[in-house]
Design a protein around this motif. Structure first.
Motif, PDB file in Angstrom:
ATOM      1  N   LYS A 152       0.830  -1.205   0.000  1.00  0.00           N
ATOM      2  CA  LYS A 152       0.000   0.000   0.000  1.00  0.00           C
ATOM      3  C   LYS A 152       0.867   1.258   0.000  1.00  0.00           C
ATOM      4  O   LYS A 152       0.599   2.217  -0.728  1.00  0.00           O
ATOM      5  CB  LYS A 152      -0.915   0.004   1.224  1.00  0.00           C
ATOM      6  CG  LYS A 152      -2.055  -1.001   1.177  1.00  0.00           C
ATOM      7  CD  LYS A 152      -2.911  -0.882   2.428  1.00  0.00           C
ATOM      8  CE  LYS A 152      -4.072  -1.859   2.401  1.00  0.00           C
ATOM      9  NZ  LYS A 152      -4.909  -1.740   3.625  1.00  0.00           N
ATOM     10  N   GLU A 205       1.235  -0.204  -4.700  1.00  0.00           N
ATOM     11  CA  GLU A 205       1.292  -1.396  -5.548  1.00  0.00           C
ATOM     12  C   GLU A 205       0.381  -2.492  -5.011  1.00  0.00           C
ATOM     13  O   GLU A 205       0.756  -3.656  -4.886  1.00  0.00           O
ATOM     14  CB  GLU A 205       2.738  -1.915  -5.634  1.00  0.00           C
ATOM     15  CG  GLU A 205       3.692  -0.935  -6.297  1.00  0.00           C
ATOM     16  CD  GLU A 205       5.132  -1.421  -6.295  1.00  0.00           C
ATOM     17  OE1 GLU A 205       5.401  -2.492  -5.703  1.00  0.00           O
ATOM     18  OE2 GLU A 205       5.994  -0.726  -6.860  1.00  0.00           O
ATOM     19  N   GLU A 206      -0.856  -2.112  -4.695  1.00  0.00           N
ATOM     20  CA  GLU A 206      -1.789  -3.106  -4.158  1.00  0.00           C
ATOM     21  C   GLU A 206      -2.171  -4.164  -5.186  1.00  0.00           C
ATOM     22  O   GLU A 206      -2.649  -5.241  -4.812  1.00  0.00           O
ATOM     23  CB  GLU A 206      -3.049  -2.419  -3.625  1.00  0.00           C
ATOM     24  CG  GLU A 206      -2.878  -1.786  -2.261  1.00  0.00           C
ATOM     25  CD  GLU A 206      -4.188  -1.287  -1.693  1.00  0.00           C
ATOM     26  OE1 GLU A 206      -4.961  -2.104  -1.149  1.00  0.00           O
ATOM     27  OE2 GLU A 206      -4.440  -0.067  -1.798  1.00  0.00           O
ATOM     28  N   ALA A 207      -1.974  -3.883  -6.453  1.00  0.00           N
ATOM     29  CA  ALA A 207      -2.275  -4.900  -7.472  1.00  0.00           C
ATOM     30  C   ALA A 207      -1.385  -6.122  -7.308  1.00  0.00           C
ATOM     31  O   ALA A 207      -1.716  -7.204  -7.799  1.00  0.00           O
ATOM     32  CB  ALA A 207      -2.100  -4.308  -8.872  1.00  0.00           C
ATOM     33  N   LYS A 221      -5.070  -2.539 -13.201  1.00  0.00           N
ATOM     34  CA  LYS A 221      -3.872  -2.544 -12.374  1.00  0.00           C
ATOM     35  C   LYS A 221      -3.662  -1.176 -11.719  1.00  0.00           C
ATOM     36  O   LYS A 221      -3.333  -1.087 -10.538  1.00  0.00           O
ATOM     37  CB  LYS A 221      -2.646  -2.914 -13.205  1.00  0.00           C
ATOM     38  CG  LYS A 221      -1.356  -3.013 -12.391  1.00  0.00           C
ATOM     39  CD  LYS A 221      -0.193  -3.440 -13.264  1.00  0.00           C
ATOM     40  CE  LYS A 221       1.060  -3.615 -12.421  1.00  0.00           C
ATOM     41  NZ  LYS A 221       1.461  -2.379 -11.708  1.00  0.00           N
ATOM     42  N   THR A 222      -3.876  -0.111 -12.494  1.00  0.00           N
ATOM     43  CA  THR A 222      -3.664   1.231 -11.960  1.00  0.00           C
ATOM     44  C   THR A 222      -4.656   1.545 -10.837  1.00  0.00           C
ATOM     45  O   THR A 222      -4.285   2.085  -9.794  1.00  0.00           O
ATOM     46  CB  THR A 222      -3.790   2.273 -13.079  1.00  0.00           C
ATOM     47  OG1 THR A 222      -2.878   1.934 -14.135  1.00  0.00           O
ATOM     48  CG2 THR A 222      -3.457   3.662 -12.571  1.00  0.00           C
ATOM     49  N   ASP A 262      -3.903  -0.512  -7.680  1.00  0.00           N
ATOM     50  CA  ASP A 262      -2.708  -0.121  -6.931  1.00  0.00           C
ATOM     51  C   ASP A 262      -3.039   0.790  -5.744  1.00  0.00           C
ATOM     52  O   ASP A 262      -2.224   0.921  -4.824  1.00  0.00           O
ATOM     53  CB  ASP A 262      -1.697   0.566  -7.859  1.00  0.00           C
ATOM     54  CG  ASP A 262      -0.804  -0.439  -8.571  1.00  0.00           C
ATOM     55  OD1 ASP A 262      -0.657  -1.562  -8.059  1.00  0.00           O
ATOM     56  OD2 ASP A 262      -0.249  -0.102  -9.629  1.00  0.00           O
ATOM     57  N   SER A 263      -4.215   1.422  -5.767  1.00  0.00           N
ATOM     58  CA  SER A 263      -4.596   2.261  -4.623  1.00  0.00           C
ATOM     59  C   SER A 263      -6.045   1.988  -4.233  1.00  0.00           C
ATOM     60  O   SER A 263      -6.772   2.892  -3.828  1.00  0.00           O
ATOM     61  CB  SER A 263      -4.416   3.744  -4.975  1.00  0.00           C
ATOM     62  OG  SER A 263      -5.139   4.069  -6.143  1.00  0.00           O
ATOM     63  N   ASP A 311       5.351  -3.821 -17.945  1.00  0.00           N
ATOM     64  CA  ASP A 311       5.038  -4.897 -17.011  1.00  0.00           C
ATOM     65  C   ASP A 311       5.486  -6.251 -17.551  1.00  0.00           C
ATOM     66  O   ASP A 311       5.275  -7.261 -16.915  1.00  0.00           O
ATOM     67  CB  ASP A 311       3.524  -4.942 -16.743  1.00  0.00           C
ATOM     68  CG  ASP A 311       3.088  -3.800 -15.855  1.00  0.00           C
ATOM     69  OD1 ASP A 311       3.707  -3.614 -14.803  1.00  0.00           O
ATOM     70  OD2 ASP A 311       2.148  -3.079 -16.220  1.00  0.00           O
TER      71      ASP A 311
END
Length: 841
Positions: free
Chosen positions: A35, A39-41, A97-98, A101-102, A714
């Motif tokens: 977090k 990068e939560e993905a 993914k973006t 990530d949050s 990626d």
């Protein structure tokens, strides 16, 4: 076995509770770190959401594109021309993914939309870069492919693309439209996020992208399900539960998720094993589990001090405690482009090195921490599991008898045996010479080598930091050699009454080829891997190196004739020319560097386990880089390049041919196994065989339903959307069968050895596939038992013929006619193994 006291069992249960809680704490700590990095993905729940939702979002994007193209009414169609620049699944992946990530943080819609559009913009930029400047693109990707920071990758990629005029500058207003449209599509397709408006004051309303309550609850539930699935498995302080079925061994409490005897998710396979007589298999694994160990406090003391001192010694394999410093910036970095480029290149290498060192630091710290924790116990034990080939693996990570040099050195048997006589003392000395690296001489010479250094070894034991420091730290396996020094010093003090606890190991001589040579009765291969008696150890790695060196020398011999010596030479010369390689120049560079057993060892050693020409080059490169890192001059360097890739590309086909000249029958056997697997796979069947001691091997590589998404920053993303399919992966079945068969044979040989040794009174087992260890007093017995077991495996049984019977029983009548006979056997007398000193030595 003695009945466990209630107190001992209670302490073990408490330890298993600790395992569970440490695993849980690590699970949530990793999530918090992800977090913080945005990068939560990459979290467990993020990856599950990404895999499950990318197809629905992709389908929704396709529907949006189709509707927008039709010219119908719709909001924010400004996004269309940008979204169409990539495939719908790529746009879906980048948007998901973006946002993920949050996902658990409140982020303004504007910021989130710009980040989503920027990810899409970066992808479009890199595609244009690849299309217009393929060579520069390739160089750029090689610079960033190993970087762990996405921010670093993005920055470098943008910079390098910009230098060649790839701009892709999208207006901010357009980026906002694109990002908002993608977020809207994502929201409507998944319900994962919502748009929330917060009034902060008069004329001050902010709009946020927030996870829905359902999403947050799903994440919480997923975390709760997963938080106890990764306990920090530790050694036990009482003997592990014995295996009597595939479901009942290992740890004692019901707190830790039950470990299966075989590491597999195939419940039907485990049930099949439960119905078989695996008594010999269980007995062998239980004997390993019931071997009591303790921490070698002398080695722990030195290892801790070396770590605390931040000792710099390449052979000790200790990473620096702190990250490496970046090179100082040149004074003219702002104005001198050459200086700036050189500094950035040097800084990039430091960043890459620091990324590698970080994981090594974690491993060392964890091993020292665990050794310190368990040093208070008089006895510790290690639960074991099998893989589907039957190979045995310790369950606890980091500190276990199958670990790297320092981990093995930290463990010694809890119950020793007096040395007793000169034979046992000789085996202890041989072990010392072996771990030092003096392992190609006769056994007598190895003993003499140690005895000639008695005083030096004793001084190391008395003070590892004193006059003997350079001596022990130059060993091939310095930490195990240090443990030997402490043990040998004890023997020198107390003589034959000294109670020795050090594991004394004997290693197979390229064990995979030993098994193929025995199965095929190959006299040439058998002699090369010490299946027959000889006055000195045969070194197949050195032999391959000699043949390869001869091929290299042929390029610079007076007549310069190599035609007819090297197959496909004209094709190879074309490849070399494409890479700008001058063969005469490269041959001279290799002669200057030298080709020895270390250069060829991994390529030869891994041949029975599926090594290919491609991996052969990689193994050679690893060996060369290790030599250079240890201080050997690099004759391949040209300008800014270290030249090692080109050098190994040139040498690889010569080493591969040398292997073929030295190792012939094994390749015939491997090709035969592949053909058997091909026939089974063609009928949609797995490859199933029973080992001589009753273990059932089931090789069943399945196809999976997957969507591969190619992005440039990626990498190639492979998202598994559904479970494995029912169909067999034909390619993997063929590629896997030869290494899996030989692994199943070395596992069988080890189990047969353990059971034979048990009946002869052995109780100490330190085993790693093709390395067998016990106390010095029992090495003679161990050597006799392991040889007898190997001979019985290939004389009482015919594993290849039995494999053919198992395959034949599966095939249809039509396919059965195509099943080849077992390859013809040679003239090797396998019983000579019992007379070969260097079979395991």
């Amino acid at each position: 076995m003695e009945t466990l006291s209630t107190t001992a069992l209670d302490r073990q249960i408490a330890l298993e509770e600790q395992m569970l809680m440490v695993g849980r704490e690590t699970f949530y700590r990793d999530i918090e770190k992800a977090k913080e990095r945005g990068e939560e993905a990459g979290t467990p729940y993020g990856m599950r959401l990404l895999k499950n939702l990318v197809l629905p979002v992709s389908d929704a994007l396709e529907a949006f594109i189709e509707k927008a193209r039709s010219g119908g009414a719709g909001r924010r169609h400004t996004a269309l021309k940008y979204v169409e620049m990539v495939e719908p699944e790529v746009a879906a992946y980048l948007a998901l993914k973006t946002v993920l990530d949050s996902i658990t943080r409140r982020e303004t819609l504007q910021r989130c939309a710009i980040r989503v559009a920027s990810a899409l913009q970066d992808e479009v930029r890199m595609r244009a870069f690849r299309e217009r400047h393929p060579e520069r693109f390739k160089v750029t990707m090689s610079k960033i492919e190993r970087a762990t920071s996405r921010r670093y990758k993005t920055t470098v990629a943008r910079l390098m693309a910009g230098r060649v005029g790839i701009d892709e500058d999208w207006p901010t207003s357009d980026k906002l439209h694109v990002g908002i449209k993608l977020i809207e599509v994502l929201r409507e397709a998944t319900g994962m996020v919502d748009i929330q408006r917060d009034t902060m004051g008069i004329n001050d309303t902010q709009v946020f992208v927030v996870a829905t309550e359902a999403t947050l609850q799903w994440i919480a539930d997923a975390n709760q399900r997963m938080e106890f699935l990764s306990p920090a498995f530790l050694p036990t302080i009482i003997p592990p539960k014995r295996w009597t079925t595939p479901f009942d061994g290992g740890y004692h409490s019901g707190l830790v998720q039950r470990l299966p005897f075989v590491k597999t998710r195939n419940r039907n396979y485990l049930e099949e094993l439960a119905g078989r007589d695996l008594s010999a298999v269980y007995a062998a694994v239980n004997a390993m589990q019931e071997t009591p160990w303790q921490v070698n406090r002398d080695v722990l003391r030195v290892l801790k001090e070396a770590w605390d001192r931040d000792l710099k010694s390449p052979k000790l394999k200790l990473p620096p405690r702190d990250p490496l410093d970046l090179p100082p910036k040149p004074a003219d970095i702002a104005t001198n482009e050459v200086s700036r480029k050189e500094w950035k290149k040097a800084a990039s290498l430091i960043h890459a090195a620091n990324a590698k060192l970080k994981s090594k630091r974690v491993q060392i710290r964890k091993i020292i921490e665990l050794a310190g924790q368990f040093s208070e116990y008089a006895e510790i034990y290690f639960p074991y599991q099998l893989d589907f080939r039957g190979r045995v693996y310790a369950v606890p990570m980091f500190l276990n008898p199958q670990g790297p040099d320092h981990a093995k050195a930290l463990l010694t048997f809890a119950r020793g045996k007096p040395i007793g006589d000169g034979v046992a003392a000789g085996w202890l000395a041989i072990h010392g010479a072996n771990v030092y690296g003096y392992d190609k001489a006769s056994l007598e010479d190895r003993i003499s080598w140690v005895e000639e250094r008695n005083a030096l070894i004793a001084s190391v034991a008395a003070d590892p930091w004193g006059e003997g420091f350079e001596f022990w730290t130059e060993a091939d396996k310095p930490w195990q050699f240090l443990a030997f020094c402490f043990e040998w010093a004890g023997f020198l003090r107390e003589g034959f009454d000294y109670v020795s606890t050090l594991p004394v190991a004997l290693d197979g001589s390229c064990n995979g080829l030993q098994h193929y040579s025995a199965a095929l009765r190959d006299p040439v291969g058998g002699a090369a891997v010490n299946l027959v008696p000889s006055g000195k150890p045969q070194d197949i790695y050195a032999r391959v190196a000699e043949v390869a060196l001869g091929l290299v020398t042929a390029f610079v011999c007076p007549n310069g004739s190599t035609t007819g010596t090297i197959p496909n030479l004209s094709r190879l010369r074309k490849t070399w020319a494409e890479h700008g390689i001058d063969e005469l120049d490269m041959a001279n560079r290799w002669l200057a560097f030298g080709i020895d057993r270390k250069v060829t060892k991994r390529a030869v050693m891994t041949l029975p386990y599926g090594s290919t020409q491609y991996s052969c080059r990689e193994f050679i490169e690893e060996a060369v880089r290790e030599k250079v890192e240890e201080g050997k001059p690099n004759p391949f360097a040209v300008g800014d390049s270290d030249g090692i890739f080109k050098a190994t590309l040139w040498l690889q086909p010569l080493v591969w041919q040398a292997i073929g000249e030295v190792v012939k029958a094994a390749r015939v056997g491997m090709d035969w196994l592949k053909e058997c697997a091909r026939l089974a796979a063609a009928e949609g069947l797995p490859v199933i065989w029973q080992t001589p001691d009753g273990f059932l091997v089931q090789q069943s590589y399945r196809n999976s339903s997957a969507r591969r998404i190619d992005t440039h920053l990626d990498g190639r993303v492979r998202l598994i959307i559904r479970e494995e399919l029912d169909t067999i992966d034909k390619r993997r079945q063929q590629q896997g069968v030869a290494p899996n068969w030989v692994h199943s044979m070395d596992a069988t040989a080890m189990r047969m050895f353990i059971n034979l040794a048990l009946t002869n009174g052995m109780q100490h087992f330190a085993l790693v596939h093709d390395s067998y260890g016990t106390v010095a007093a029992d090495v003679e017995l161990m050597g006799a038992c392991l040889r007898k077991a190997f001979v019985q495996l290939y004389t009482d049984c015919d594993p290849l013929a039995e494999f053919r019977v198992d395959i034949a029983g599966m095939l249809s009548d039509d396919a059965l006619g195509d099943l080849p006979e077992v390859p013809a056997k040679g003239t090797l007398d396998v019983s000579l193994v019992e007379e070969s000193d260097f079979f395991f030595a």
